[in-house]
Design a protein around this motif. Structure first.
Motif, PDB file in Angstrom:
ATOM      1  N   GLU A  74      -9.507 -13.077   6.326  1.00 50.15           N
ATOM      2  CA  GLU A  74      -9.229 -14.785   6.275  1.00 50.15           C
ATOM      3  C   GLU A  74      -7.874 -15.017   7.351  1.00 50.15           C
ATOM      4  OE1 GLU A  74      -8.631 -15.429   2.320  1.00 50.15           O
ATOM      5  OE2 GLU A  74     -10.717 -15.185   1.793  1.00 50.15           O
ATOM      6  N   ASN A  75      -7.547 -13.735   8.181  1.00 50.05           N
ATOM      7  CA  ASN A  75      -6.501 -13.869   9.211  1.00 50.05           C
ATOM      8  C   ASN A  75      -5.246 -13.919   8.331  1.00 50.05           C
ATOM      9  OD1 ASN A  75      -7.693 -13.454  11.561  1.00 50.05           O
ATOM     10  ND2 ASN A  75      -8.177 -15.798  11.806  1.00 50.05           N
ATOM     11  N   GLU A  76      -5.038 -13.352   7.309  1.00 47.59           N
ATOM     12  CA  GLU A  76      -3.726 -13.169   6.609  1.00 47.59           C
ATOM     13  C   GLU A  76      -3.329 -11.795   7.060  1.00 47.59           C
ATOM     14  OE1 GLU A  76      -4.265 -15.889   2.416  1.00 47.59           O
ATOM     15  OE2 GLU A  76      -5.376 -14.001   2.532  1.00 47.59           O
ATOM     16  N   LEU A  77      -2.104 -11.686   7.159  1.00 53.75           N
ATOM     17  CA  LEU A  77      -1.369 -10.635   7.130  1.00 53.75           C
ATOM     18  C   LEU A  77      -0.970  -9.844   5.960  1.00 53.75           C
ATOM     19  CD1 LEU A  77      -0.683  -8.120   9.545  1.00 53.75           C
ATOM     20  CD2 LEU A  77       1.651  -9.717   9.905  1.00 53.75           C
ATOM     21  N   TYR A  78      -0.903  -8.743   5.631  1.00 52.36           N
ATOM     22  CA  TYR A  78      -0.453  -7.983   4.464  1.00 52.36           C
ATOM     23  C   TYR A  78       0.532  -6.950   4.977  1.00 52.36           C
ATOM     24  CZ  TYR A  78      -3.649 -10.603   1.333  1.00 52.36           C
ATOM     25  OH  TYR A  78      -4.407 -11.402   0.753  1.00 52.36           O
ATOM     26  N   SER A  79       1.472  -6.893   4.365  1.00 53.33           N
ATOM     27  CA  SER A  79       2.777  -5.685   4.596  1.00 53.33           C
ATOM     28  C   SER A  79       2.898  -5.123   3.281  1.00 53.33           C
ATOM     29  CB  SER A  79       3.877  -6.236   4.968  1.00 53.33           C
ATOM     30  OG  SER A  79       4.449  -7.166   4.258  1.00 53.33           O
ATOM     31  N   ILE A  80       2.977  -3.648   3.255  1.00 53.56           N
ATOM     32  CA  ILE A  80       3.706  -3.142   2.387  1.00 53.56           C
ATOM     33  C   ILE A  80       4.848  -2.307   2.704  1.00 53.56           C
ATOM     34  CG2 ILE A  80       2.967  -0.850   1.002  1.00 53.56           C
ATOM     35  CD1 ILE A  80       0.434  -1.769   0.799  1.00 53.56           C
ATOM     36  N   SER A  81       5.976  -2.222   1.689  1.00 52.61           N
ATOM     37  CA  SER A  81       7.132  -1.626   2.328  1.00 52.61           C
ATOM     38  C   SER A  81       7.684  -0.706   1.080  1.00 52.61           C
ATOM     39  CB  SER A  81       8.012  -2.796   1.906  1.00 52.61           C
ATOM     40  OG  SER A  81       9.301  -2.391   1.885  1.00 52.61           O
ATOM     41  N   ASP A  82       8.494   0.128   1.471  1.00 53.02           N
ATOM     42  CA  ASP A  82       9.034   1.143   0.512  1.00 53.02           C
ATOM     43  C   ASP A  82       9.835   0.522  -0.765  1.00 53.02           C
ATOM     44  OD1 ASP A  82       8.115   3.222   2.234  1.00 53.02           O
ATOM     45  OD2 ASP A  82      10.101   3.652   3.124  1.00 53.02           O
ATOM     46  N   MET A 112       8.257  -1.028  -2.696  1.00 48.36           N
ATOM     47  CA  MET A 112       7.064  -1.158  -3.536  1.00 48.36           C
ATOM     48  C   MET A 112       6.358  -2.271  -3.792  1.00 48.36           C
ATOM     49  SD  MET A 112       7.645   2.378  -5.650  1.00 48.36           S
ATOM     50  CE  MET A 112       9.144   1.878  -6.541  1.00 48.36           C
ATOM     51  N   THR A 113       6.327  -3.204  -2.675  1.00 48.93           N
ATOM     52  CA  THR A 113       5.684  -4.579  -2.877  1.00 48.93           C
ATOM     53  C   THR A 113       4.659  -4.773  -1.816  1.00 48.93           C
ATOM     54  OG1 THR A 113       7.424  -5.861  -1.702  1.00 48.93           O
ATOM     55  CG2 THR A 113       7.735  -5.803  -4.065  1.00 48.93           C
ATOM     56  N   CYS A 114       3.843  -5.526  -2.060  1.00 46.59           N
ATOM     57  CA  CYS A 114       2.806  -6.050  -0.826  1.00 46.59           C
ATOM     58  C   CYS A 114       2.986  -7.507  -0.887  1.00 46.59           C
ATOM     59  CB  CYS A 114       1.321  -5.656  -1.363  1.00 46.59           C
ATOM     60  SG  CYS A 114       0.172  -6.087  -0.227  1.00 46.59           S
ATOM     61  N   LYS A 170       3.787 -15.894   2.721  1.00 50.43           N
ATOM     62  CA  LYS A 170       3.101 -16.781   2.055  1.00 50.43           C
ATOM     63  C   LYS A 170       3.599 -16.421   0.445  1.00 50.43           C
ATOM     64  CE  LYS A 170      -1.249 -17.733   2.730  1.00 50.43           C
ATOM     65  NZ  LYS A 170      -2.426 -17.540   2.672  1.00 50.43           N
ATOM     66  N   SER A 171       3.292 -15.197   0.110  1.00 51.00           N
ATOM     67  CA  SER A 171       3.557 -14.879  -1.109  1.00 51.00           C
ATOM     68  C   SER A 171       3.775 -13.435  -1.479  1.00 51.00           C
ATOM     69  CB  SER A 171       2.248 -15.435  -2.242  1.00 51.00           C
ATOM     70  OG  SER A 171       1.382 -14.652  -1.675  1.00 51.00           O
ATOM     71  N   LYS A 172       4.408 -12.838  -2.441  1.00 53.00           N
ATOM     72  CA  LYS A 172       4.165 -11.682  -3.044  1.00 53.00           C
ATOM     73  C   LYS A 172       3.010 -11.418  -3.641  1.00 53.00           C
ATOM     74  CE  LYS A 172       6.653  -8.583  -6.250  1.00 53.00           C
ATOM     75  NZ  LYS A 172       7.962  -8.354  -7.159  1.00 53.00           N
ATOM     76  N   VAL A 173       2.301 -10.420  -3.362  1.00 55.72           N
ATOM     77  CA  VAL A 173       0.972 -10.127  -3.665  1.00 55.72           C
ATOM     78  C   VAL A 173       0.702  -9.291  -5.050  1.00 55.72           C
ATOM     79  CG1 VAL A 173      -1.422  -9.184  -3.085  1.00 55.72           C
ATOM     80  CG2 VAL A 173      -0.008 -10.361  -1.254  1.00 55.72           C
ATOM     81  N   MET A 174       1.584  -8.310  -4.738  1.00 57.59           N
ATOM     82  CA  MET A 174       1.648  -7.275  -6.023  1.00 57.59           C
ATOM     83  C   MET A 174       2.765  -6.223  -5.810  1.00 57.59           C
ATOM     84  SD  MET A 174      -1.495  -4.567  -5.322  1.00 57.59           S
ATOM     85  CE  MET A 174      -2.372  -5.138  -3.728  1.00 57.59           C
TER      86      MET A 174
END
Length: 114
Positions: free
Chosen positions: A22-30, A32-34, A44-48
């Motif tokens: 859906e052309n959404e970019l997801y990022s994961i960081s040290d 420990m959030t996506c 947009k939002s915190k996913v998990m």
């Protein structure tokens, strides 16, 4: 032309980014959030929240019935899987003896390499 904006949404270094269907970019960081971002790069939002540091992740984009599946390779050798609910729904403990530095689905979604 590239532009750089100073933003501090993640609280630690971003280890991986990936687009979904859906052309959404997801990022994961040290931290420990996506997090999710729109196509313009706006937050947009915190996913998990994730229980262990993730080094890399990849989406399998399939038909509308089965949706999408995210595979995440972790620093402790664990593979995590999250579906449309955006929650960790499966895990393979000790999939590797060391850190999983890369995960990739094949184009058909029938195999995962790590």
């Amino acid at each position: 032309k590239l532009k750089r904006e100073e933003r501090k949404i993640h609280e630690d270094i971003c280890s991986s980014v990936c687009w979904n269907s859906e052309n959404e970019l997801y990022s994961i960081s040290d931290d420990m959030t996506c997090l999710s971002w729109d196509i313009n790069g706006d937050f947009k939002s915190k996913v998990m929240d994730i229980e262990t540091p993730v080094i890399d992740f990849d989406w399998i984009i399939s038909n509308k019935k089965s949706g999408e599946l995210m595979a995440m390779g972790c620093a402790d050798g664990t593979l995590l899987f999250a579906g449309h609910s955006r929650k960790v729904e499966g895990r393979v403990e000790k999939a590797h003896k060391g850190a999983i530095i890369s995960v990739k689905w094949n184009y058909e979604g029938a195999a995962l390499a790590s």
